[in-house]
Design an enzyme around this catalytic site. Structure first.
Site, PDB file in Angstrom:
ATOM      1  N   VAL A  32       0.837  -1.206   0.000  1.00 45.06           N
ATOM      2  CA  VAL A  32       0.000   0.000   0.000  1.00 45.06           C
ATOM      3  C   VAL A  32       0.874   1.259   0.000  1.00 45.06           C
ATOM      4  CG1 VAL A  32      -0.366   0.165   2.526  1.00 45.06           C
ATOM      5  CG2 VAL A  32      -2.140   0.953   0.959  1.00 45.06           C
ATOM      6  N   ASP A  33       2.049   1.174   0.603  1.00 38.89           N
ATOM      7  CA  ASP A  33       3.006   2.287   0.624  1.00 38.89           C
ATOM      8  C   ASP A  33       3.375   2.686  -0.819  1.00 38.89           C
ATOM      9  OD1 ASP A  33       4.808   4.102   1.569  1.00 38.89           O
ATOM     10  OD2 ASP A  33       6.249   2.665   2.375  1.00 38.89           O
TER      11      ASP A  33
HETATM   12  N1  AR6 Z   1      -5.486  -0.216  -0.777  1.00 37.85           N
HETATM   13  C1  AR6 Z   1      -5.792  -0.802   0.376  1.00 37.85           C
HETATM   14  N2  AR6 Z   1      -5.083  -1.804   0.916  1.00 37.85           N
HETATM   15  C2  AR6 Z   1      -3.991  -2.228   0.238  1.00 37.85           C
HETATM   16  C3  AR6 Z   1      -3.574  -1.663  -0.994  1.00 37.85           C
HETATM   17  C4  AR6 Z   1      -4.379  -0.598  -1.499  1.00 37.85           C
HETATM   18  N3  AR6 Z   1      -4.081   0.010  -2.646  1.00 37.85           N
HETATM   19  N4  AR6 Z   1      -2.467  -2.310  -1.418  1.00 37.85           N
HETATM   20  C5  AR6 Z   1      -2.186  -3.255  -0.507  1.00 37.85           C
HETATM   21  N5  AR6 Z   1      -3.106  -3.221   0.485  1.00 37.85           N
HETATM   22  P1  AR6 Z   1       1.464  -3.930   3.153  1.00 37.85           P
HETATM   23  P2  AR6 Z   1       2.587  -3.955   5.879  1.00 37.85           P
HETATM   24  C6  AR6 Z   1      -3.222  -4.053   1.706  1.00 37.85           C
HETATM   25  O1  AR6 Z   1       2.405  -4.996   2.727  1.00 37.85           O
HETATM   26  O2  AR6 Z   1       2.224  -5.366   6.043  1.00 37.85           O
HETATM   27  C7  AR6 Z   1       5.855  -1.788   2.458  1.00 37.85           C
HETATM   28  O3  AR6 Z   1       6.871  -2.134   1.596  1.00 37.85           O
HETATM   29  C8  AR6 Z   1      -2.578  -5.412   1.678  1.00 37.85           C
HETATM   30  O4  AR6 Z   1      -3.434  -6.358   1.057  1.00 37.85           O
HETATM   31  O5  AR6 Z   1       1.246  -2.813   2.226  1.00 37.85           O
HETATM   32  O6  AR6 Z   1       2.273  -3.001   6.996  1.00 37.85           O
HETATM   33  C9  AR6 Z   1       6.282  -0.737   3.486  1.00 37.85           C
HETATM   34  O7  AR6 Z   1       7.221   0.178   2.952  1.00 37.85           O
HETATM   35  C10 AR6 Z   1      -2.436  -5.691   3.165  1.00 37.85           C
HETATM   36  O8  AR6 Z   1      -3.614  -6.297   3.706  1.00 37.85           O
HETATM   37  O9  AR6 Z   1       1.944  -3.261   4.562  1.00 37.85           O
HETATM   38  C11 AR6 Z   1       6.854  -1.564   4.588  1.00 37.85           C
HETATM   39  O10 AR6 Z   1       8.199  -1.907   4.320  1.00 37.85           O
HETATM   40  C12 AR6 Z   1      -2.279  -4.316   3.790  1.00 37.85           C
HETATM   41  O11 AR6 Z   1      -2.567  -3.375   2.762  1.00 37.85           O
HETATM   42  C13 AR6 Z   1       6.002  -2.808   4.566  1.00 37.85           C
HETATM   43  O12 AR6 Z   1       5.503  -2.927   3.261  1.00 37.85           O
HETATM   44  C14 AR6 Z   1      -0.897  -4.027   4.340  1.00 37.85           C
HETATM   45  O13 AR6 Z   1       0.090  -4.626   3.507  1.00 37.85           O
HETATM   46  C15 AR6 Z   1       4.827  -2.679   5.512  1.00 37.85           C
HETATM   47  O14 AR6 Z   1       4.139  -3.888   5.561  1.00 37.85           O
END
Ligand code: AR6
Length: 342
Positions: A32-33
């Site tokens: 999501v980042d």
């Molecule tokens: N909208 C809503 N939710 C989303 C989207 C979106 N566009 N894209 C992904 N998700 P993650 P973390 C969900 O990996 O576990 C990054 O590299 C996804 O399905 O984004 O906190 C950062 O820089 C999941 O359920 O975040 C950190 O290094 C949720 O968002 C690391 O990842 C969180 O997944 C953070 O990991």
């Protein structure tokens, strides 16, 4: 006050602030980042570079740049290490600290992703539990509409007893009710299905048998004057229950402004989910719910899954909007308290 679990892409939401699941550097990443930085444009990274990173469990705020959202709140979730490294507390503080920042910046609508549940490996069900509990606790005291955005339709609540009860109820009644509509002319069939439907609640103990916290009220006088309209009937019901307006709209998870609008406009016609939300906050039974719906020009439809879910929950004395919304989420149906419904 309202809390909604929705499906979708957080970068598309037109809210005051979206929350980013970032890392300690705040310099972007995947998941999501990555999606947020791509949608916001390079200015976001420039501002992030001035922030000096962020501790796990803390939060920092930037502008939203090309996003529809005005702000991005960057928080850093814990990396899952088996649950013994303070992960639940750190995850909860991500939500609380982000919400505190949102309050400070006067945000009325805030959307979260499910923090830590992707690359950081937090078990999704546990992450959902913490997100839901922490957000609900915060908004009990703060006027804010919070969305938890799930990317792709995932199930979270199918193991819960309420979902299973509703599912059985729908399996048993949905076709029957659809058939009932077709066979409307056949009064014998109609009487039979109606009898079976009533039997359901009379002979099965309700899920919630504990005593209601609010005194039972004799509604006779209140609901007999249905020509009063929804607004007046609702106010009379609140007075008859002897509760404060704020308890009623908070329990209904209805926005305070919407409540004021309903109160000040005698002709106001709310959406059906809103009427159901008030019926639940007031602990109405099915008959009383039908009377309240009627004042807004609605009836419970036997061929609508939404109506069947609400009928099942109210019949089982489930008076918790949050729990019912979890079931509605699983059925991909509009949730109570949603502004989108009005
Ligand atoms: N909208 C809503 N939710 C989303 C989207 C979106 N566009 N894209 C992904 N998700 P993650 P973390 C969900 O990996 O576990 C990054 O590299 C996804 O399905 O984004 O906190 C950062 O820089 C999941 O359920 O975040 C950190 O290094 C949720 O968002 C690391 O990842 C969180 O997944 C953070 O990991």
């Amino acid at each position: 006050m309202p809390f909604e679990i929705v499906n979708g892409d957080i970068t598309k939401l037109n809210v005051d602030a979206i929350v980013n699941a970032a890392n300690n550097t705040l310099l972007g990443g995947g998941g999501v980042d990555g999606a947020i930085h791509r949608a916001a444009g390079p200015e976001l990274l420039k501002e992030c570079m001035t922030l000096g990173g962020c501790e796990t469990g803390q939060a920092k705020i930037t502008k939203g740049y090309n996003l529809p959202a005005k702000y991005v709140i960057h928080t850093v979730g814990p990396i899952w290490q088996g649950g013994k490294a303070n992960e639940p507390e750190l995850l909860a503080s991500c939500y609380t600290n982000s919400l505190k920042l949102a309050t400070q910046y006067e945000c009325e609508t805030v959307a979260f992703p499910l923090i830590s549940s992707g690359a950081y490996g937090y078990p999704k069900m546990d992450a959902m539990e913490i997100a839901g509990e922490t957000i609900k606790e915060y908004i009990r005291e703060h006027d804010m509409h919070v969305f938890l955005v799930i990317f792709g339709h995932e199930s979270f609540f199918r193991n819960k007893p309420l979902y299973q009860t509703v599912q059985e109820y729908i399996e048993k009644h949905y076709n029957e009710f659809a058939a009932e509509a077709i066979c409307e002319g056949n009064s014998r069939y109609y009487a039979e299905t109606r009898r079976r439907r009533e039997w359901d609640f009379e002979n099965h103990p309700p899920l919630e048998s504990k005593k209601l916290s609010i005194e039972d009220v004799d509604w006779e006088e209140v609901i007999n004057q249905t020509d009063k309209g929804f607004s007046q009937t609702l106010q009379d019901m609140i007075a008859a229950r002897g509760i404060k307006d704020s308890k009623c709209y908070n329990d209904a998870q209805i926005d305070k402004r919407l409540f004021s609008k309903i109160k000040s406009d005698p002709q106001y016609r709310p959406s059906k989910p809103t009427v159901f939300a008030f019926a639940i906050a007031l602990h109405l039974n099915l008959k009383e719910t039908e009377a309240l719906l009627e004042t807004a020009g609605y009836s419970i439809s036997n061929s609508s899954k939404f109506d069947l879910i609400l009928r099942c929950c109210i019949g089982n004395r489930i008076y918790n909007v949050g729990q019912i919304n979890e079931v509605l989420y699983e059925y991909d149906l509009p949730q109570m308290g949603s502004v989108a419904n009005e």
